[in-house]
Design a protein around this motif. Structure first.
Motif, PDB file in Angstrom:
ATOM      1  N   LYS A 148       0.754  -1.367   0.081  1.00 35.76           N
ATOM      2  CA  LYS A 148       0.129  -0.022   0.100  1.00 35.76           C
ATOM      3  C   LYS A 148       0.886   1.121  -0.062  1.00 35.76           C
ATOM      4  CE  LYS A 148      -2.555  -0.662   3.601  1.00 35.76           C
ATOM      5  NZ  LYS A 148      -3.628  -0.520   4.468  1.00 35.76           N
ATOM      6  N   ASP A 168      -8.700   6.241  -7.064  1.00 31.38           N
ATOM      7  CA  ASP A 168      -9.355   4.967  -7.600  1.00 31.38           C
ATOM      8  C   ASP A 168      -8.368   4.216  -8.353  1.00 31.38           C
ATOM      9  OD1 ASP A 168     -12.002   6.323  -7.006  1.00 31.38           O
ATOM     10  OD2 ASP A 168     -12.275   6.775  -9.186  1.00 31.38           O
ATOM     11  N   THR A 194      -6.900   2.208  -5.482  1.00 31.44           N
ATOM     12  CA  THR A 194      -7.425   1.236  -5.119  1.00 31.44           C
ATOM     13  C   THR A 194      -7.654  -0.003  -6.153  1.00 31.44           C
ATOM     14  OG1 THR A 194      -9.198   2.880  -3.892  1.00 31.44           O
ATOM     15  CG2 THR A 194     -10.035   0.557  -4.381  1.00 31.44           C
TER      16      THR A 194
END
Length: 195
Positions: free
Chosen positions: A157, A171, A174
């Motif tokens: 991440k 987005d 993700t």
């Protein structure tokens, strides 16, 4: 919505989640069958020690999804308002993505998404039979039981957040996390089946 920023784990996140879920539970009591709904703190902020975006993710599972208008009306006393996504194709706004191997019908992936910018929280309302709803709970619990995988996920991440720094929204960040989910899905499924 700014690009993704990963911060150190905050022990206050579960307390915030409990507080917000109490308000949501009280508001949703107006719906038929509310006693049987499941209220859950999900996502990275629900995994002790895991760095995350400082946004608390909550989930409510219910047998049938009321209309967005009805849920907006019922949730009016809470800080949650409908979330529309940053783009027309923002992931997870109106429905969740089917994961490899899922057997449910398309209707099971419908959802209602709310957020509270003031509380830095997102509320996912899903059907009780949603495979995705089950997946996020299994993944949360698996990460809680496998700290080495939680550390690996945090490293991924952080790298993705750096890669997408300056983006107008998160987005693409993700979507990029899907590679990790696809990689660990068989392990999570086997673990959940044996739990």
């Amino acid at each position: 919505m700014p690009s993704a920023v990963i911060v150190e784990y905050d022990a206050a996140w579960p307390l915030r989640a409990q507080h917000l879920l109490a308000g949501v539970r009280s508001a949703l009591a107006a719906l038929p069958g509310a006693d049987g709904f499941d209220y859950e703190h999900i996502g990275s902020t629900a995994v002790p020690g895991l760095g995350a975006k400082p946004i608390v993710d909550l989930q409510v599972r219910m047998p049938d999804l009321p209309s967005l208008a009805r849920l907006t009306e019922v949730l009016a006393p809470t800080p949650f308002v409908p979330a529309h996504g940053s783009r027309p194709d923002s992931p997870g706004v109106h429905r969740d993505a089917r994961r490899p191997g899922d057997q449910a019908d398309d209707a099971a992936y419908e959802k209602r998404l709310f957020h509270s910018p003031a509380e830095s929280a997102i509320l996912h309302i899903r059907r009780a039979d949603s495979p995705f709803a089950r997946w996020v709970v299994d993944l949360r619990d698996w990460l809680r039981c496998h700290p080495e995988q939680a550390r690996r996920y945090e490293q991924i991440k952080r790298a993705l957040a750096d890669e997408h720094a300056g983006a107008p929204d998160y987005d693409d960040y993700t979507r990029a996390k899907t590679a990790f989910f696809d990689d660990v899905r068989p392990q999570v499924r086997d673990w959940a089946a044996g739990s």
